[in-house]
Design a protein around this motif. Structure first.
Motif, PDB file in Angstrom:
ATOM      1  N   ILE A   1       0.821  -1.219   0.000  1.00 13.37           N
ATOM      2  CA  ILE A   1       0.000   0.000   0.000  1.00 13.37           C
ATOM      3  C   ILE A   1       0.853   1.265   0.000  1.00 13.37           C
ATOM      4  N   LEU A   2       1.865   1.313   0.884  1.00 18.20           N
ATOM      5  CA  LEU A   2       2.657   2.531   1.063  1.00 18.20           C
ATOM      6  C   LEU A   2       3.599   2.743  -0.123  1.00 18.20           C
ATOM      7  N   PRO A   3       3.500   3.866  -0.821  1.00 16.80           N
ATOM      8  CA  PRO A   3       4.438   4.144  -1.926  1.00 16.80           C
ATOM      9  C   PRO A   3       5.847   4.306  -1.367  1.00 16.80           C
TER      10      PRO A   3
ATOM     11  N   ILE B   1      13.722   5.340 -10.000  1.00 15.50           N
ATOM     12  CA  ILE B   1      12.354   5.753  -9.721  1.00 15.50           C
ATOM     13  C   ILE B   1      11.341   4.843 -10.409  1.00 15.50           C
ATOM     14  N   GLY B   2      11.753   4.220 -11.504  1.00 11.99           N
ATOM     15  CA  GLY B   2      10.852   3.319 -12.221  1.00 11.99           C
ATOM     16  C   GLY B   2      10.529   2.043 -11.466  1.00 11.99           C
ATOM     17  N   LYS B   3      11.310   1.745 -10.422  1.00 10.10           N
ATOM     18  CA  LYS B   3      11.091   0.529  -9.635  1.00 10.10           C
ATOM     19  C   LYS B   3      10.404   0.819  -8.309  1.00 10.10           C
ATOM     20  N   ALA B   4       9.815   1.989  -8.192  1.00 13.16           N
ATOM     21  CA  ALA B   4       9.084   2.334  -6.972  1.00 13.16           C
ATOM     22  C   ALA B   4       7.896   1.397  -6.800  1.00 13.16           C
ATOM     23  N   GLU B   5       7.542   1.131  -5.525  1.00  9.18           N
ATOM     24  CA  GLU B   5       6.478   0.184  -5.206  1.00  9.18           C
ATOM     25  C   GLU B   5       5.352   0.868  -4.446  1.00  9.18           C
ATOM     26  N   GLY B   6       4.246   0.137  -4.265  1.00  8.43           N
ATOM     27  CA  GLY B   6       3.100   0.663  -3.537  1.00  8.43           C
ATOM     28  C   GLY B   6       2.061   1.258  -4.472  1.00  8.43           C
ATOM     29  N   LEU B   7       1.059   1.901  -3.881  1.00  6.25           N
ATOM     30  CA  LEU B   7      -0.014   2.499  -4.665  1.00  6.25           C
ATOM     31  C   LEU B   7       0.408   3.848  -5.237  1.00  6.25           C
ATOM     32  N   LEU B   8       0.235   4.009  -6.541  1.00  7.61           N
ATOM     33  CA  LEU B   8       0.538   5.250  -7.251  1.00  7.61           C
ATOM     34  C   LEU B   8       1.932   5.792  -6.920  1.00  7.61           C
TER      35      LEU B   8
ATOM     36  N   LEU C   1      11.907   7.628  -0.988  1.00  3.12           N
ATOM     37  CA  LEU C   1      13.024   7.094  -0.218  1.00  3.12           C
ATOM     38  C   LEU C   1      12.747   7.172   1.281  1.00  3.12           C
ATOM     39  N   VAL C   2      12.210   8.288   1.712  1.00  2.00           N
ATOM     40  CA  VAL C   2      11.884   8.443   3.137  1.00  2.00           C
ATOM     41  C   VAL C   2      10.840   7.418   3.555  1.00  2.00           C
ATOM     42  N   LEU C   3       9.828   7.210   2.722  1.00  2.00           N
ATOM     43  CA  LEU C   3       8.781   6.250   3.049  1.00  2.00           C
ATOM     44  C   LEU C   3       9.325   4.823   3.117  1.00  2.00           C
ATOM     45  N   ALA C   4      10.329   4.514   2.282  1.00  2.00           N
ATOM     46  CA  ALA C   4      10.928   3.171   2.313  1.00  2.00           C
ATOM     47  C   ALA C   4      11.606   2.903   3.646  1.00  2.00           C
ATOM     48  N   ILE C   5      12.422   3.858   4.111  1.00  2.00           N
ATOM     49  CA  ILE C   5      13.102   3.675   5.391  1.00  2.00           C
ATOM     50  C   ILE C   5      12.104   3.726   6.541  1.00  2.00           C
ATOM     51  N   THR C   6      11.102   4.588   6.412  1.00  2.00           N
ATOM     52  CA  THR C   6      10.059   4.661   7.440  1.00  2.00           C
ATOM     53  C   THR C   6       9.351   3.327   7.589  1.00  2.00           C
TER      54      THR C   6
ATOM     55  N   PHE D   1      17.549  16.747   6.251  1.00  2.00           N
ATOM     56  CA  PHE D   1      16.205  16.752   6.810  1.00  2.00           C
ATOM     57  C   PHE D   1      15.441  15.493   6.415  1.00  2.00           C
ATOM     58  N   TYR D   2      15.480  15.146   5.131  1.00  2.00           N
ATOM     59  CA  TYR D   2      14.759  13.955   4.679  1.00  2.00           C
ATOM     60  C   TYR D   2      15.372  12.689   5.276  1.00  2.00           C
ATOM     61  N   GLY D   3      16.705  12.650   5.402  1.00  2.00           N
ATOM     62  CA  GLY D   3      17.357  11.468   5.958  1.00  2.00           C
ATOM     63  C   GLY D   3      16.983  11.214   7.398  1.00  2.00           C
TER      64      GLY D   3
END
Length: 271
Positions: free
Chosen positions: A98-100, A108-115, A125-130, A193-195
């Motif tokens: 669910i989580l992008p 970027i073409g290998k991103a996962e999740g919804l939309l 990237l932040v969402l992946a580590i989160t 900040f993002y890291g």
């Protein structure tokens, strides 16, 4: 120092411990102020090391105590650990769908999740580590929450060791977010900040986990194994593949071994 920590409420203990693990994420992200790029072999070895720490912590600090607590289970000693472990993996698998998010070292073409392609690379990237900081925060919170039900000094040391191990492996996670963003031209301040932002979820998850098990003792073995299953899923699905995608498989694998050994030594020697 340990005496002072032992006198605190377990929920406060979990919060303080995960403020440390969040701080380690920020420390890794802060490398962007020293350099714009990081050697890929070094980054892959750090990710492999982080995977080893997480695997060892999942067993010695979570699964083994869960099994010890399950001696009176009507189905069998194995049931709470097996059920909770599987449930933890399924939980993260569901969030993963669910989580992008975008794994480190991938395009970027290998991103996962919804939309996923509707969002910026920095956000992904932040969402992946989160995503895999959630089970880490839960694990620390549950370990400290267990102390509310008459935990021993050894159990406290085990919880502290778990937080220490997770803090160590959070350092490369901060690097894995901030360095790629800096390499793509983002400012040092924004990259940092993002890291560090990816580690913010750990104190939140820790308080939730500690609060839940501190007042519902029968949940303890299930909760501990749930956190272990969630962490192992993250290691296998994200951390190990990310450490090997650039061809440094042997280096990443040996780094994983060293990470496992370090966490094992810390847990056995201190716990």
């Amino acid at each position: 120092m340990l005496d002072f920590f032992q006198n605190l409420n377990p929920i406060l203990q979990a919060l303080l411990a995960t403020l440390f693990t969040w701080g380690m994420t920020a420390l890794g992200a802060a490398l962007v102020f020293a350099t714009k790029t990081l050697n890929q072999r070094l980054l892959d070895s750090m990710l492999g090391f982080a995977g080893g720490v997480m695997i060892a912590a999942s067993y010695w600090s979570l699964l083994a105590p869960a099994i010890e607590m399950s001696g009176n289970n009507a189905i069998g000693t194995w049931f709470p650990a097996a059920f909770g472990f599987l449930l933890g993996g399924v939980f993260i698998w569901g969030i993963d769908k669910i989580l992008p998010h975008l794994h480190p070292n991938t395009s970027i073409g290998k991103a996962e999740g919804l939309l996923p392609n509707k969002r910026k690379r920095s956000t992904l990237l932040v969402l992946a580590i989160t995503l895999h900081n959630i089970p880490e925060g839960l694990a620390v919170g549950i370990a400290f929450g267990a102390l509310a039900n008459g935990g021993t000094e050894g159990a406290l040391i085990g919880a502290v060791t778990l937080a220490l191990g997770i803090g160590i492996q959070n350092f490369p996670e901060g690097v894995a977010v901030s360095m790629p963003l800096r390499g793509e031209g983002m400012s040092r301040r924004k990259s940092f900040f993002y890291g560090q932002f990816s580690g913010m979820v750990e104190p939140i998850a820790a308080v939730i986990g500690a609060f839940a098990v501190a007042f519902v003792e029968p949940l303890l073995p299930y909760a501990l194994s749930f956190a272990a299953g969630a962490m192992i899923f993250v290691v296998v699905e994200e951390v190990i593949p990310s450490s090997q995608e650039k061809g440094n498989k042997d280096l990443a694998s040996m780094s994983l071994m060293f990470g496992f050994i370090l966490m094992m030594i810390l847990d056995v020697a201190l716990g």
